[in-house]
Design a protein around this motif. Structure first.
Motif, PDB file in Angstrom:
ATOM      1  N   ALA A 100       0.850  -1.188   0.000  1.00 33.27           N
ATOM      2  CA  ALA A 100       0.000   0.000   0.000  1.00 33.27           C
ATOM      3  C   ALA A 100       0.882   1.233   0.000  1.00 33.27           C
ATOM      4  O   ALA A 100       2.056   1.186   0.388  1.00 33.27           O
ATOM      5  N   THR A 101       0.301   2.334  -0.452  1.00 35.08           N
ATOM      6  CA  THR A 101       1.008   3.607  -0.398  1.00 35.08           C
ATOM      7  C   THR A 101       0.033   4.687   0.035  1.00 35.08           C
ATOM      8  O   THR A 101      -1.173   4.462   0.121  1.00 35.08           O
ATOM      9  N   TRP A 102       0.574   5.873   0.319  1.00 34.11           N
ATOM     10  CA  TRP A 102      -0.257   7.003   0.731  1.00 34.11           C
ATOM     11  C   TRP A 102       0.489   8.273   0.377  1.00 34.11           C
ATOM     12  O   TRP A 102       1.671   8.409   0.701  1.00 34.11           O
ATOM     13  N   GLY A 103      -0.184   9.173  -0.279  1.00 39.11           N
ATOM     14  CA  GLY A 103       0.446  10.419  -0.678  1.00 39.11           C
ATOM     15  C   GLY A 103       0.031  11.581   0.209  1.00 39.11           C
ATOM     16  O   GLY A 103      -1.164  11.870   0.338  1.00 39.11           O
ATOM     17  N   ALA A 104       1.001  12.219   0.840  1.00 39.61           N
ATOM     18  CA  ALA A 104       0.743  13.401   1.668  1.00 39.61           C
ATOM     19  C   ALA A 104       2.081  14.022   2.053  1.00 39.61           C
ATOM     20  O   ALA A 104       3.074  13.309   2.197  1.00 39.61           O
ATOM     21  N   PRO A 105       2.139  15.340   2.217  1.00 38.06           N
ATOM     22  CA  PRO A 105       3.366  15.948   2.738  1.00 38.06           C
ATOM     23  C   PRO A 105       3.701  15.353   4.099  1.00 38.06           C
ATOM     24  O   PRO A 105       2.807  15.058   4.901  1.00 38.06           O
ATOM     25  N   ALA A 106       4.971  15.179   4.372  1.00 36.80           N
ATOM     26  CA  ALA A 106       5.382  14.519   5.613  1.00 36.80           C
ATOM     27  C   ALA A 106       4.805  15.205   6.843  1.00 36.80           C
ATOM     28  O   ALA A 106       4.398  14.539   7.809  1.00 36.80           O
ATOM     29  N   GLU A 107       4.736  16.537   6.818  1.00 38.40           N
ATOM     30  CA  GLU A 107       4.259  17.257   8.003  1.00 38.40           C
ATOM     31  C   GLU A 107       2.762  17.062   8.244  1.00 38.40           C
ATOM     32  O   GLU A 107       2.263  17.309   9.351  1.00 38.40           O
ATOM     33  N   ASP A 108       2.054  16.584   7.216  1.00 36.38           N
ATOM     34  CA  ASP A 108       0.612  16.379   7.345  1.00 36.38           C
ATOM     35  C   ASP A 108       0.204  14.919   7.200  1.00 36.38           C
ATOM     36  O   ASP A 108      -0.982  14.612   7.101  1.00 36.38           O
ATOM     37  N   HIS A 109       1.168  14.025   7.170  1.00 35.87           N
ATOM     38  CA  HIS A 109       0.848  12.613   6.915  1.00 35.87           C
ATOM     39  C   HIS A 109       0.054  12.040   8.086  1.00 35.87           C
ATOM     40  O   HIS A 109       0.511  12.073   9.236  1.00 35.87           O
ATOM     41  N   PRO A 110      -1.140  11.460   7.839  1.00 33.63           N
ATOM     42  CA  PRO A 110      -1.942  10.915   8.939  1.00 33.63           C
ATOM     43  C   PRO A 110      -1.262   9.704   9.575  1.00 33.63           C
ATOM     44  O   PRO A 110      -0.692   8.860   8.881  1.00 33.63           O
TER      45      PRO A 110
END
Length: 263
Positions: A100-110
């Motif tokens: 699996a993957t997930w795209g988000a800026p590191a500072e906002d990664h859930p």
């Protein structure tokens, strides 16, 4: 007597369990192993996808079956291992590919997304490898485990990906591969990792659109993305006796991207 190259690559009589095998890279690897003679057990979460993929393999003359399981769940992993052994006998080749993957800026990664990626991409690989080794490979003193990592585990953040959990998990898969190879070599179990670059697939569709396929092609020395054949040769090499002296290695299949400084 020294075997021929055809004999070394032959997987007749072998059984391979391929997770994440209903599409994309997993299905490509299943085709490769099956075309070399192995019997295939496919697994992913969705029965409908597995039925379609199994029918595709069977149409190509491959002995293929399927079990639906979520490799982020310990109970499903144990059931997958147990049912594969019951239905097909010993497992000679394990392909850990479900991911699996997930795209988000590191500072906002859930945090829950971080846990989802790590549970499937790292914990799931460990649990299934452990089960298969304990119940099939160790006692027979042989087996080959192929872990699908990524060039994202080699270079930190190739071409501006905002996928911190995925990149971290794939770096972990590479060292998991090396550590396991060092520990299980005494049992005759080989453990290697394949590090694909950019391949069009359902999982990478959004990323390829965001980064631009033309840009990614231009960034690769071979000026191309991966296709439906590019993992086949390496998969069979590492699964077969042609690679019987190869363990603890990770190989990039990426058109040369990882060869570039800062690639």
């Amino acid at each position: 007597m020294t075997r021929t190259i055809q004999q070394l690559f032959d997987l007749q009589g072998k059984t391979a369990l391929v997770t994440g095998g209903s599409r994309g890279l997993g299905l490509q690897m299943a085709h490769a192993l099956g075309e070399a003679g192995a019997r295939i057990m496919l697994s992913s979460r969705k029965a409908a996808d597995l039925e379609e993929a199994t029918a595709e393999l069977q149409a190509a003359g491959i002995d293929a079956r399927w079990i639906a399981a979520d490799c982020a769940k310990e109970a499903d992993i144990e059931r997958l291992g147990r049912e594969t052994l019951e239905r097909m006998g010993d497992i000679d080749i394990l392909v850990n590919n479900a991911g699996a993957t997930w795209g988000a800026p590191a500072e906002d990664h859930p945090l829950d997304a971080w846990d989802k990626v790590m549970n499937l991409n790292v914990r799931g690989y460990f649990l299934l490898s452990q089960y298969v080794a304990k119940h099939s490979m160790i006692a027979r003193k042989r087996g080959s485990i192929l872990n699908v990592a990524s060039i994202a585990g080699l270079g930190g953040n190739p071409v501006g990906m905002q996928t911190i959990a995925y990149n971290t998990s794939k770096g972990a898969v590479i060292n998991f591969t090396r550590a396991l190879a060092g520990e299980w070599g005494r049992y005759g179990i080989r453990v290697n990792a394949i590090c694909p670059g950019f391949f069009p697939s359902k999982m990478t569709k959004g990323l390829l659109q965001a980064l631009g396929e033309d840009k990614l092609r231009a960034h690769a020395p071979l000026n191309r993305l991966g296709d439906d054949e590019d993992l086949k040769g390496l998969s069979v090499l590492l699964a077969s006796d042609a690679g019987k002296h190869i363990t603890g290695q990770y190989v990039a299949v990426d058109g040369g991207v990882s060869a570039l400084v800062g690639g």
